[in-house]
Design an enzyme around this catalytic site. Sequence first.
Site, PDB file in Angstrom:
ATOM      1  N   GLU A 170       0.897  -1.228  -0.177  1.00  0.00           N
ATOM      2  CA  GLU A 170       0.029  -0.005  -0.009  1.00  0.00           C
ATOM      3  C   GLU A 170       0.864   1.280   0.124  1.00  0.00           C
ATOM      4  O   GLU A 170       0.382   2.355   0.532  1.00  0.00           O
ATOM      5  CB  GLU A 170      -0.858  -0.048   1.205  1.00  0.00           C
ATOM      6  N   HIS A 412     -16.084  -9.459   4.802  1.00  0.00           N
ATOM      7  CA  HIS A 412     -15.361 -10.388   5.689  1.00  0.00           C
ATOM      8  C   HIS A 412     -14.008  -9.461   5.917  1.00  0.00           C
ATOM      9  O   HIS A 412     -13.075  -9.980   5.472  1.00  0.00           O
ATOM     10  CB  HIS A 412     -15.209 -11.696   5.215  1.00  0.00           C
ATOM     11  N   HIS A 481      -9.014  -7.662  -0.127  1.00  0.00           N
ATOM     12  CA  HIS A 481      -8.189  -6.452   0.374  1.00  0.00           C
ATOM     13  C   HIS A 481      -7.154  -7.102   1.054  1.00  0.00           C
ATOM     14  O   HIS A 481      -7.308  -7.923   1.988  1.00  0.00           O
ATOM     15  CB  HIS A 481      -9.170  -5.130   0.965  1.00  0.00           C
ATOM     16  N   GLU A 482      -6.017  -6.463   0.903  1.00  0.00           N
ATOM     17  CA  GLU A 482      -4.721  -6.608   1.746  1.00  0.00           C
ATOM     18  C   GLU A 482      -4.330  -8.060   1.209  1.00  0.00           C
ATOM     19  O   GLU A 482      -3.695  -8.635   2.428  1.00  0.00           O
ATOM     20  CB  GLU A 482      -4.759  -6.358   3.180  1.00  0.00           C
ATOM     21  N   GLU A 506      -8.837   4.967  -0.825  1.00  0.00           N
ATOM     22  CA  GLU A 506      -9.013   5.336   0.439  1.00  0.00           C
ATOM     23  C   GLU A 506      -7.988   5.937   1.305  1.00  0.00           C
ATOM     24  O   GLU A 506      -8.314   6.909   2.140  1.00  0.00           O
ATOM     25  CB  GLU A 506      -9.341   3.701   1.209  1.00  0.00           C
TER      26      GLU A 506
HETATM   27  C1  NOJ Z   1      -9.141  -1.870   4.595  1.00  0.00           C
HETATM   28  C2  NOJ Z   1      -9.799  -1.850   3.219  1.00  0.00           C
HETATM   29  O1  NOJ Z   1      -9.027  -1.680   2.160  1.00  0.00           O
HETATM   30  C3  NOJ Z   1     -10.887  -1.201   3.310  1.00  0.00           C
HETATM   31  O2  NOJ Z   1     -11.567  -1.071   2.029  1.00  0.00           O
HETATM   32  C4  NOJ Z   1     -11.883  -1.694   4.392  1.00  0.00           C
HETATM   33  O3  NOJ Z   1     -12.928  -0.661   4.331  1.00  0.00           O
HETATM   34  C5  NOJ Z   1     -11.201  -1.546   5.595  1.00  0.00           C
HETATM   35  N1  NOJ Z   1      -9.920  -2.241   5.892  1.00  0.00           N
HETATM   36  C6  NOJ Z   1     -11.849  -2.246   6.559  1.00  0.00           C
HETATM   37  O4  NOJ Z   1     -11.953  -3.369   6.595  1.00  0.00           O
HETATM   38 CA    CA Z   2      -6.361  -1.424   2.208  1.00  0.00          CA
END
Ligand code: NOJ
Ligand code: CA
Length: 616
Positions: A170, A412, A481-482, A506
């Site tokens: 990131e 999730h 994500h991640e 974000e």
């Molecule tokens: C990081 C994610 O990238 C984001 O999209 C999400 O809202 C938050 N974590 C909470 O899960």
């Molecule tokens: Ca993220």
Amino acid sequence: MKKLIFIFALFAATLSGYAQILTSPDGNLTMSFSLSSAGEPLYQLSYKGKDVIMPSKLGLKLKDTTWLTSGFTIKDNKLSSFNETWKPVWGEVSQISNHYNEMLVTLEQTIQKRFMKIRFRLFNDGLGFRYEFDRQPELSYFQVLDECTEFALTGDHKAFWIPGDYDTNEYFYTTTKLSEINADIVDGSGIGTHGYFAKNAVQSPLMMKTSDGLYINIFEAALLDYSAMNLLVDQKNFVLTSSLVPDAYGTKVYMQTPHNSPWRTVIVSDNAADILSSKTILNLNEPCKIENTDFIKPQKFVGIWWGMHVPDHWSWNYSDTPNLKLKNADWNALKPYGRHGATTENVKRYIDFAAANGIQGVLVEGWNIGWEDWAGNWKEEVFDFVTPYPDFDVKGLHAYAASKGVKLIMHHETSASATNYERRIDKAIEFMKENGYDAVKTGYVGWIIPRGERHDGQWMVNHYQRVIEKMAANRIMIDQHEPVRPTGQHRTYPNLMACEAARGNEFNAWSVGNPPEHETILPFTRLMGGPMDYTPGVFEIKMDYYKAGNTCQVHTTLAKQLALYVTMYSPLQMAADLVENYEKKMDAFQFIKDVAVDWDDTRYLEAEMKMPASQL
Ligand code: NOJ
Ligand code: CA
């Protein structure tokens, strides 16, 4: 018999001493393979007569045994060609040509009686190669200390890079010459789990441009049961060496034959657009393994989401009671504190907006218990994935959404506790089935559990894959994500619609943000492996709109937010902003309504990685 041995020895010596040549179907790329006098495997690559990769070593360092780096002879060398056209389930084109010439070299470490194959595939736009180990008596279980694949470059190319890191991708991109790469100059603040492992290490895909106008992309394809590849940069000789992600013991990969490495790729052209249109990463993945793909539906979605990222608006958590334990807390007795986003009322508003505007999905985050105490404490048990907060009427909302032709998208967040997720995933899927969900966004914020494992290591690579396959078996689409960055496995499992695996929009809401050039570099880097859930479409770009004095902002114009729907292709594409912000600018929103998420053809008129003026 003696004569036969003599003839064979002569043949082997001939194979070893001379370079074996392979050309791409159009003749533009040429690679050669040879062994050094010490029996080290070497390859090199040229494009239209220009060197791209100078002689570079191949091999693996093993724990407690002779390394697979030298002492080889060539046992066999097979050339072949392949040409097919296949149809992806979704994507930027409806047909993909998979056309390459192949060289399969079988090497023997004669003293140890061990065999290693290297399979090279040369496409018109690049090279892929991998190590292959058949089942064999003298090499069954082994641990890889590192892979020592080299990419010897011809000079101090301009590089578009993020620091080598085991737990995050990131970062925003930095543009420097290879000799100037220095992870210290990168601002990692705002990234939950970060720590570069060497100042001169970068992640793949690495995008480069040479002073004579060649575009070179180094990456990998089909990362399966292996750890991800970073690259160590020799800043004097411009040799990149693979550096795999270790576990807590320093081991990079645990292997049992038969086992193959992922493909290492070098995509090259004198036209940047060819890098974007390349299908080499996809072609190096296996064909689709999902028999019935009719549940996979490219779509746009809105969500109870951006409101949690902008200042002082919504929250994921229902109450503000701290230090709650999943098992012991009386979740129903908690008092709402007034900012919970995932309320029945808010979700209905989003369903209404989606239905009115031809948007198929509504993501809802913060619907389930656990968010009061979810991040930063390396906790094993945070979420159960099946218990809604009292103000989220899961059944009622599904009936409401269904009546309007809209689907809710499950969330999730695992808080990186992969063990907890694996224990609970069957129940979580059952819950999704009972309540009509057919898509899920997963998340891995925090340090990984099992503790000592890394986001991009072999254990987690296998975890992400298990989840993708389990979702496929249950006819569920997935957006991760991640995770580790994708490497084209959506060819095999097209229910993997999108991943974040990079710095998304974000970050603009709560950090120094994403410099404007970041989004021009992403298509040449992160998106080489598959679609990104970048979450475009933010219309209200200044965070002081939400909180006076807040200096964060999306570094963009409105037109750029719309352009991202074209330049950052995803079959699961978000319209990220709050619906009230869209309602103020419905003329601009019309573009989001109209833009496709699954295309028949794509023509890249022109492309370039944009650099900030200071780095030109
Ligand atoms: C990081 C994610 O990238 C984001 O999209 C999400 O809202 C938050 N974590 C909470 O899960
Ligand atoms: Ca993220």
